[in-house]
Design a protein around this motif. Structure first.
Motif, PDB file in Angstrom:
ATOM      1  N   LEU A 281      38.478  57.765 -42.801  1.00 44.79           N
ATOM      2  CA  LEU A 281      37.664  59.096 -43.524  1.00 44.79           C
ATOM      3  C   LEU A 281      38.390  60.237 -43.092  1.00 44.79           C
ATOM      4  N   LEU A 282      38.607  60.345 -41.877  1.00 48.86           N
ATOM      5  CA  LEU A 282      39.623  61.455 -41.357  1.00 48.86           C
ATOM      6  C   LEU A 282      40.934  61.694 -41.893  1.00 48.86           C
ATOM      7  N   GLU A 283      41.771  60.509 -42.203  1.00 49.43           N
ATOM      8  CA  GLU A 283      42.840  60.511 -43.082  1.00 49.43           C
ATOM      9  C   GLU A 283      42.654  61.109 -44.426  1.00 49.43           C
ATOM     10  N   ARG A 284      41.690  60.229 -45.026  1.00 45.51           N
ATOM     11  CA  ARG A 284      41.391  60.502 -46.381  1.00 45.51           C
ATOM     12  C   ARG A 284      40.856  62.054 -46.640  1.00 45.51           C
ATOM     13  N   SER A 285      40.109  62.531 -45.793  1.00 44.53           N
ATOM     14  CA  SER A 285      39.725  64.071 -45.689  1.00 44.53           C
ATOM     15  C   SER A 285      41.102  64.862 -45.757  1.00 44.53           C
ATOM     16  N   LYS A 286      41.869  64.790 -44.865  1.00 41.52           N
ATOM     17  CA  LYS A 286      43.187  65.415 -44.650  1.00 41.52           C
ATOM     18  C   LYS A 286      44.087  65.370 -46.049  1.00 41.52           C
ATOM     19  N   ASP A 287      44.139  64.102 -46.562  1.00 40.73           N
ATOM     20  CA  ASP A 287      44.673  63.854 -47.947  1.00 40.73           C
ATOM     21  C   ASP A 287      43.945  64.579 -48.983  1.00 40.73           C
ATOM     22  N   LYS A 288      42.652  64.638 -49.019  1.00 38.26           N
ATOM     23  CA  LYS A 288      41.806  65.513 -50.205  1.00 38.26           C
ATOM     24  C   LYS A 288      42.136  66.891 -49.947  1.00 38.26           C
ATOM     25  N   VAL A 289      42.010  67.684 -48.780  1.00 40.03           N
ATOM     26  CA  VAL A 289      42.410  68.967 -48.518  1.00 40.03           C
ATOM     27  C   VAL A 289      43.815  69.159 -49.142  1.00 40.03           C
ATOM     28  N   PHE A 290      45.015  68.485 -48.615  1.00 37.71           N
ATOM     29  CA  PHE A 290      46.232  68.824 -49.408  1.00 37.71           C
ATOM     30  C   PHE A 290      46.288  68.645 -50.795  1.00 37.71           C
ATOM     31  N   ASP A 291      45.680  67.740 -51.334  1.00 38.29           N
ATOM     32  CA  ASP A 291      45.566  67.657 -52.726  1.00 38.29           C
ATOM     33  C   ASP A 291      44.966  68.603 -53.418  1.00 38.29           C
ATOM     34  N   TYR A 292      43.709  69.114 -52.877  1.00 44.69           N
ATOM     35  CA  TYR A 292      43.207  70.327 -53.408  1.00 44.69           C
ATOM     36  C   TYR A 292      43.726  71.619 -53.543  1.00 44.69           C
ATOM     37  N   VAL A 293      44.488  71.879 -52.438  1.00 44.41           N
ATOM     38  CA  VAL A 293      45.365  72.914 -52.289  1.00 44.41           C
ATOM     39  C   VAL A 293      46.533  72.696 -53.312  1.00 44.41           C
ATOM     40  N   ASP A 294      47.181  71.709 -53.488  1.00 44.30           N
ATOM     41  CA  ASP A 294      48.344  71.464 -54.382  1.00 44.30           C
ATOM     42  C   ASP A 294      47.766  71.984 -55.796  1.00 44.30           C
ATOM     43  N   ARG A 295      46.630  71.397 -56.012  1.00 43.42           N
ATOM     44  CA  ARG A 295      46.028  71.519 -57.588  1.00 43.42           C
ATOM     45  C   ARG A 295      45.794  73.005 -57.566  1.00 43.42           C
ATOM     46  N   ILE A 296      45.197  73.526 -56.660  1.00 45.79           N
ATOM     47  CA  ILE A 296      44.750  75.032 -57.020  1.00 45.79           C
ATOM     48  C   ILE A 296      46.073  75.782 -57.097  1.00 45.79           C
ATOM     49  N   ARG A 297      47.036  75.597 -56.178  1.00 48.62           N
ATOM     50  CA  ARG A 297      48.301  76.498 -56.430  1.00 48.62           C
ATOM     51  C   ARG A 297      48.985  76.294 -57.520  1.00 48.62           C
ATOM     52  N   SER A 298      48.662  75.071 -58.211  1.00 50.65           N
ATOM     53  CA  SER A 298      49.555  74.541 -59.421  1.00 50.65           C
ATOM     54  C   SER A 298      48.535  75.228 -60.731  1.00 50.65           C
ATOM     55  N   GLY A 299      47.683  75.962 -60.368  1.00 52.26           N
ATOM     56  CA  GLY A 299      46.694  76.140 -61.402  1.00 52.26           C
ATOM     57  C   GLY A 299      45.463  75.234 -61.916  1.00 52.26           C
ATOM     58  N   SER A 300      45.680  73.967 -61.376  1.00 50.37           N
ATOM     59  CA  SER A 300      44.647  73.135 -62.029  1.00 50.37           C
ATOM     60  C   SER A 300      43.637  72.821 -60.911  1.00 50.37           C
ATOM     61  N   PHE A 301      42.562  73.547 -61.331  1.00 46.47           N
ATOM     62  CA  PHE A 301      41.500  73.933 -60.343  1.00 46.47           C
ATOM     63  C   PHE A 301      40.054  73.978 -61.018  1.00 46.47           C
ATOM     64  N   ARG A 302      39.099  73.075 -60.903  1.00 50.41           N
ATOM     65  CA  ARG A 302      38.052  73.057 -61.554  1.00 50.41           C
ATOM     66  C   ARG A 302      36.880  73.301 -60.516  1.00 50.41           C
ATOM     67  N   HIS A 303      35.789  73.719 -60.824  1.00 52.93           N
ATOM     68  CA  HIS A 303      34.757  73.810 -59.908  1.00 52.93           C
ATOM     69  C   HIS A 303      33.749  72.587 -59.742  1.00 52.93           C
ATOM     70  N   THR A 304      34.444  71.573 -60.678  1.00 53.48           N
ATOM     71  CA  THR A 304      33.804  70.363 -60.533  1.00 53.48           C
ATOM     72  C   THR A 304      34.595  69.278 -60.639  1.00 53.48           C
ATOM     73  N   ARG A 305      34.394  68.100 -60.075  1.00 52.33           N
ATOM     74  CA  ARG A 305      35.066  66.840 -60.237  1.00 52.33           C
ATOM     75  C   ARG A 305      34.582  66.019 -61.295  1.00 52.33           C
ATOM     76  N   PHE A 306      33.447  66.443 -61.821  1.00 48.96           N
ATOM     77  CA  PHE A 306      32.712  65.673 -62.910  1.00 48.96           C
ATOM     78  C   PHE A 306      32.533  66.354 -63.935  1.00 48.96           C
ATOM     79  N   PRO A 307      33.576  67.021 -64.913  1.00 44.44           N
ATOM     80  CA  PRO A 307      33.563  67.894 -66.043  1.00 44.44           C
ATOM     81  C   PRO A 307      32.678  67.376 -67.101  1.00 44.44           C
ATOM     82  N   LYS A 308      32.504  65.963 -67.081  1.00 44.86           N
ATOM     83  CA  LYS A 308      31.840  65.433 -68.274  1.00 44.86           C
ATOM     84  C   LYS A 308      30.289  65.334 -68.321  1.00 44.86           C
ATOM     85  N   GLU A 309      29.605  65.580 -66.897  1.00 48.55           N
ATOM     86  CA  GLU A 309      28.324  65.574 -66.751  1.00 48.55           C
ATOM     87  C   GLU A 309      27.702  66.902 -67.263  1.00 48.55           C
TER      88      GLU A 309
END
Length: 178
Positions: free
Chosen positions: A128-156
């Motif tokens: 879980l620690l490693e997955r959390s680290k991966d998630k943070v890097f993924d989130y930052v990469d997406r923010i930097r590329s302009g692909s960031f939404r306030h939710t991971r569940f846009p269809k709800e």
């Protein structure tokens, strides 16, 4: 924090770190005054990363402080403070092989049959620690590329109960899908 040659500088403050008497284990605590529904599944899904990321960077924090450099995070917990008479430590996730004073039957005890990966394999505390680290890097990469939404569940249609912005959010599914 580093991963695959990339470095992220994080700003945060751990509320409390308790080190075992043998200086080998650390418990990270975050004080909360309201209700908190953090669980290992929230961590696995990338919705609650504060405590696991503190655990990931703990060696660097201890090195900077010049103390207990060999201590390893084995337990993340919140200390829920409602008022002077209602205070309670609630484990969020812990390594059940390393922590002996908590029941190994708790959902927070890892690995267990409740917290599994996409291949139905049980996840350990370290996983879980490693997955959390991966998630943070993924989130930052997406923010930097302009692909960031306030939710991971846009269809709800409505915000999930775990969302800390639920009361003020103006989420409109129609806007998110276009």
């Amino acid at each position: 924090m580093k991963k695959n040659g990339k470095t992220l500088k994080l700003i945060g403050k751990v509320d409390r770190i308790d080190i075992s008497t043998d200086n080998k284990q650390a418990m990270l605590l975050d004080y909360k005054t309201g209700f908190s529904a953090i669980s290992p599944k929230n961590v696995r899904d990338g919705m609650s990363l504060q405590l696991p990321i503190y655990a990931v960077v703990l060696p660097k924090l201890l090195e900077k402080a010049g103390k207990h450099k060999e201590a390893k995070a084995v337990l993340n917990a919140i200390y829920q403070v409602r008022d002077a008479d209602n205070c309670e430590r609630k484990p969020i996730m812990f390594n059940k092989e390393a922590v002996n004073d908590l029941s190994p039957r708790l959902h927070a005890a890892l690995p267990n049959g409740y917290v599994k990966d996409e291949y139905d394999e049980q996840l350990s505390f370290e996983d879980l620690l490693e997955r959390s680290k991966d998630k943070v890097f993924d989130y930052v990469d997406r923010i930097r590329s302009g692909s960031f939404r306030h939710t991971r569940f846009p269809k709800e249609a409505a915000c999930e109960t775990h969302c800390e912005f639920k009361r003020m959010c103006r989420k409109t599914v129609r806007k998110l899908l276009h």
